[in-house]
Design a protein around this motif. Structure first.
Motif, PDB file in Angstrom:
ATOM      1  N   GLU A 172       2.217  -2.829   8.203  1.00  0.00           N
ATOM      2  CA  GLU A 172       3.400  -1.972   8.192  1.00  0.00           C
ATOM      3  C   GLU A 172       2.949  -0.526   7.979  1.00  0.00           C
ATOM      4  OE1 GLU A 172       6.363  -3.106   8.909  1.00  0.00           O
ATOM      5  OE2 GLU A 172       5.595  -5.162   9.057  1.00  0.00           O
ATOM      6  N   ALA A 173       3.896   0.386   7.984  1.00  0.00           N
ATOM      7  CA  ALA A 173       3.585   1.813   7.844  1.00  0.00           C
ATOM      8  C   ALA A 173       2.837   2.093   6.542  1.00  0.00           C
ATOM      9  CB  ALA A 173       4.875   2.627   7.888  1.00  0.00           C
ATOM     10  N   LEU A 174       1.879   3.002   6.641  1.00  0.00           N
ATOM     11  CA  LEU A 174       1.117   3.454   5.475  1.00  0.00           C
ATOM     12  C   LEU A 174       1.482   4.917   5.250  1.00  0.00           C
ATOM     13  CD1 LEU A 174      -2.315   1.877   6.514  1.00  0.00           C
ATOM     14  CD2 LEU A 174      -0.649   0.932   4.897  1.00  0.00           C
ATOM     15  N   PRO A 175       2.568   5.185   4.548  1.00  0.00           N
ATOM     16  CA  PRO A 175       3.131   6.540   4.493  1.00  0.00           C
ATOM     17  C   PRO A 175       2.262   7.567   3.785  1.00  0.00           C
ATOM     18  CG  PRO A 175       4.248   5.095   2.926  1.00  0.00           C
ATOM     19  CD  PRO A 175       3.380   4.227   3.778  1.00  0.00           C
ATOM     20  N   SER A 176       1.367   7.109   2.921  1.00  0.00           N
ATOM     21  CA  SER A 176       0.553   8.049   2.152  1.00  0.00           C
ATOM     22  C   SER A 176      -0.844   8.231   2.727  1.00  0.00           C
ATOM     23  CB  SER A 176       0.439   7.571   0.699  1.00  0.00           C
ATOM     24  OG  SER A 176       1.716   7.474   0.089  1.00  0.00           O
TER      25      SER A 176
ATOM     26  N   VAL B 283      -2.566   2.701  15.083  1.00  0.00           N
ATOM     27  CA  VAL B 283      -1.939   3.947  15.541  1.00  0.00           C
ATOM     28  C   VAL B 283      -0.597   4.193  14.853  1.00  0.00           C
ATOM     29  CG1 VAL B 283      -0.755   4.986  17.507  1.00  0.00           C
ATOM     30  CG2 VAL B 283      -3.084   4.181  17.757  1.00  0.00           C
ATOM     31  N   GLN B 284       0.272   3.198  14.844  1.00  0.00           N
ATOM     32  CA  GLN B 284       1.606   3.389  14.282  1.00  0.00           C
ATOM     33  C   GLN B 284       1.581   3.447  12.752  1.00  0.00           C
ATOM     34  OE1 GLN B 284       4.244   4.106  16.053  1.00  0.00           O
ATOM     35  NE2 GLN B 284       3.071   3.888  17.965  1.00  0.00           N
ATOM     36  N   ALA B 285       0.824   2.526  12.142  1.00  0.00           N
ATOM     37  CA  ALA B 285       0.803   2.469  10.676  1.00  0.00           C
ATOM     38  C   ALA B 285       0.157   3.701  10.060  1.00  0.00           C
ATOM     39  CB  ALA B 285       0.068   1.214  10.215  1.00  0.00           C
TER      40      ALA B 285
ATOM     41  N   PHE C   6       0.814  -1.223   0.000  1.00  0.00           N
ATOM     42  CA  PHE C   6       0.000   0.000   0.000  1.00  0.00           C
ATOM     43  C   PHE C   6       0.851   1.278   0.000  1.00  0.00           C
ATOM     44  CE2 PHE C   6      -2.588  -3.023   2.732  1.00  0.00           C
ATOM     45  CZ  PHE C   6      -3.455  -3.404   1.713  1.00  0.00           C
ATOM     46  N   PRO C   7       1.827   1.413  -0.874  1.00  0.00           N
ATOM     47  CA  PRO C   7       2.672   2.624  -0.834  1.00  0.00           C
ATOM     48  C   PRO C   7       1.919   3.908  -1.164  1.00  0.00           C
ATOM     49  CG  PRO C   7       3.125   1.349  -2.820  1.00  0.00           C
ATOM     50  CD  PRO C   7       2.255   0.490  -1.950  1.00  0.00           C
TER      51      PRO C   7
END
Length: 673
Positions: free
Chosen positions: A572-576, A594-596, A552-553
């Motif tokens: 994992e992180a969802l930066p967008s 919360v973190q992702a 999911f970038p």
């Protein structure tokens, strides 16, 4: 988007308007170079610079004129050809103030066919939103697109001609829709100027000379709240009229009811025997008069969004009809038997006709059909799915309903869906369908064309799993997938490999308990283009984890709605990610994300079970980027911040924060009220 009339921008939702100053000479030269040569300046084309300066001067630094002349010059690479443009007599013709000479020069350079198509657009008022596909159907109905030309279909030829006009700036894309276009008001003036005496945009002219009425071939009029007969009575003498179009400017409001005198339909229309094009779109018409069926030259009939429940029994008399549009006729329930006489019909738009449950048995014999957005598979004596085989030219959008009636998978193969160039495909079974293995075999045989499909939906599929073609990466243009009500499926198809997928909706898959490897077994980037992901009504879903390092970038919106058993979310992180909506779930879903989802700027939560003050404080401190917060029905929270000091500290870090609460949650603001 530029326009001389600010009303257009306001009508389509653009309230902020910038007033542009005139271009400087250097900027004007740069704009001309960009559109003529695809460069920023004339440094590498010094021999053309003198002519370019002269052309800029004659255009008066008007951007539209420079774009139009620049596109004209794309096909002219020699200095002498540029000289011909600069020295053209058109710059000095009369009416130069009314019609910009540069635009007239651009029109003069068009082929005869393109000139005719552009002039036809004079029927549409300034600020009109053009639907490209609809305009092409009108051109076809008028006979402007010869099927024998270049051995192409009229539709294909129309697409090419429209793109040429677009590339020459006669049209420009509308800012709010990929299929809509607008015409600059100066171009509209040019169209009206070149159209000549056979076209009339009827706008409350009170006196019409008899000889003028006799010469008109094409007429449009504005749709108003009430269109009375008196206004059009004189047009009974316009017996050479070929076009009668009701048009509208701006955003159509569905709640506005528009009326047209029945005398126009019953008394006027039969007096226009040469009509090829008739549009009565959106008028409050409950019945189509039989008299319309005497217009046997009619090629195009638009009855969309009217209140008709049926078509006249003798509609088959319209044997020249090519396009019939009943889109949005929600009361339409039956089609007459004579419908099958419409052998020349190419486009039959029956989208949004929920009460139309049955198609004429012989509709599969209408070999010229290209547009048929819905087919309803029936039992014995009704439309069979095998009849799709004969509709070889179907393209665009297709919804196949009643697939639970297909008893033999081989019949689905005979439909030849893979041979039809569909861009949007919906497959729908009955709500109570439960024949798992049979339905998987049927769906396996309905694989569509991989090169054209952009939008794919499945509803009430009763199989336990999907065939392997669903999610195949060879569907490289697929941007939207929706799976609804597939209640017996225990796993999701491998959708993460679809390279262009932007929007994914999963709803009502009651037997899915864990989502992990189902979306993609690849360790590469999964869902490389996905922007919107929505899960809804997943009653048994308990866990969601991923196995891909990069997933999911580009995901910017995530919605998880009414998934009460979901507890474990390991992403994992969802930066967008910018929008996160959680409704009808447990507090653990919110805590897990919360973190992702820490980059979220808009957070919406509703009916979150177990969301206490302590849990909320641990959550909100990590959503440091939130600018818009919406809370509904979270009654276990007593306050947003532990103290006024903490609230002030949070708000000082943000230039703005919008908070939306339902009435029962006002107490959360405490002293801020």
């Amino acid at each position: 988007m530029t326009t001389h009339q600010q009303d257009l921008l306001k009508k389509i939702g653009f309230n902020h308007v910038d007033n542009l100053e005139s271009l400087s000479h250097e900027d004007a030269l740069s704009l001309l170079a960009l559109h003529a040569l695809d460069v920023d300046n004339f440094d590498s084309h010094e021999t053309l610079k003198p002519q370019a300066k002269g052309i800029v001067k004659k255009c008066g630094a008007l951007p539209l004129a420079l774009k139009a002349i620049g596109r004209l010059l794309r096909t002219k690479t020699e200095g002498e050809e540029w000289d011909d443009v600069l020295k053209s007599e058109i710059w000095d013709l009369e009416n130069a103030d009314a019609i910009v000479p540069a635009l007239r020069l651009s029109y003069h350079d068009l082929s005869v066919d393109l000139k005719r198509l552009f002039a036809y657009c004079s029927l549409f008022p300034k600020d009109f939103m053009f639907d490209k596909e609809e305009l092409i159907l009108l051109w076809i109905a008028e006979g402007y697109l010869n099927e024998s030309t270049a051995d192409k279909s009229p539709e294909r030829l129309g697409q090419e001609y429209f793109e040429k006009l677009l590339s020459r700036s006669f049209f420009q894309p509308a800012p709010d829709g990929e299929s809509f276009f607008v015409m600059h008001d100066l171009m509209n003036d040019l169209a009206a100027f070149v159209a000549g005496e056979y076209f009339l945009r009827f706008e409350n002219q009170t006196e019409m000379a008899m000889e003028a009425l006799a010469k008109y071939r094409h007429m449009s009029f504005m749709r108003e709240r009430y269109v009375g007969f008196q206004k059009f009575e004189a047009f009974q003498r316009a017996r050479s009229l070929r076009t009668l179009l009701a048009v509208y400017v701006g955003v159509e409001q569905s709640w506005n009811t528009l009326y047209i005198s029945n005398k126009i339909l019953v008394d006027l229309l039969p007096q226009l025997p040469l009509l090829r094009v008739l549009s009565l779109r959106r008028f409050n018409i409950s019945e189509v008069p039989d008299a319309i069926c005497s217009l046997n030259h009619l090629r195009y009939l638009n009855l969309s969004r009217t209140n008709i429940s049926k078509l006249p029994e003798n509609v088959g008399n319209l044997y020249n009809l090519q396009t019939l549009i009943v889109f949005g006729c929600e009361s339409l329930s039956t089609l007459p038997k004579s419908f099958l006489k419409l052998k020349k019909l190419r486009h039959f738009d029956i989208r949004d006709t929920p009460h139309l449950k049955k198609l004429p048995l012989g509709i599969g014999e209408l070999k010229n059909l290209q547009t048929l957005p819905k087919v309803i598979v029936g039992g014995d004596g009704d439309f069979a799915i095998t009849k799709l085989k004969g509709l070889e030219n179907l393209r665009g959008e297709l919804s196949i309903e009643g697939l639970q009636k297909v008893q033999i998978p081989m019949h689905a193969r005979e439909a030849n869906v893979s041979q039809k160039r569909l861009t949007k495909l919906k497959m729908k079974w009955g709500n109570d369908s439960q024949r798992g293995s049979l339905e998987k075999e049927v769906l396996a045989e309905l694989k569509p064309h991989t090169d054209t499909l952009k939008h794919f939906e499945v509803e009430y599929y009763g199989g336990v799993e999907f065939p392997c073609w669903v999610g195949d990466p060879t569907f490289h243009q697929l941007v939207h997938v929706s799976l609804r009500g597939c209640r017996k499926c225990t796993s999701l198809p491998l959708l993460g490999r679809l390279p262009s997928l932007k929007e994914l909706l999963i709803q009502g898959m009651d037997d899915v308990k864990v989502i992990s490897l189902e979306l993609s077994r690849s360790t590469d980037v999964t869902f490389p283009s996905l922007e919107i992901l929505r899960f809804e009504d997943m009653s048994s879903w308990k866990a969601w984890s991923t196995n891909s390092e990069v997933m999911f970038p580009r995901l910017r919106e995530l919605q998880i709605i009414k998934c009460p058993d979901l507890i474990d979310v390991s992403l994992e992180a969802l930066p967008s990610l910018r929008v996160l909506r959680i409704e009808g779930c447990s507090e653990s879903v919110l805590r897990s994300l919360v973190q992702a989802a820490s980059s979220t700027t808009k957070l919406e939560i509703e009916s979150i079970l177990g969301l206490t003050d302590e849990v909320w404080r641990g959550v909100i401190v990590n959503f440091w980027a939130v600018e818009e917060l919406c809370i509904r029905k979270c009654d276990e929270i007593r306050y947003l911040w532990e103290s006024d000091a903490e609230a002030s500290k949070v708000l000082e870090r943000k230039r703005r924060m919008r908070i939306t609460l339902v009435a029962t949650s006002y107490h959360l603001l405490g002293c801020w009220l």
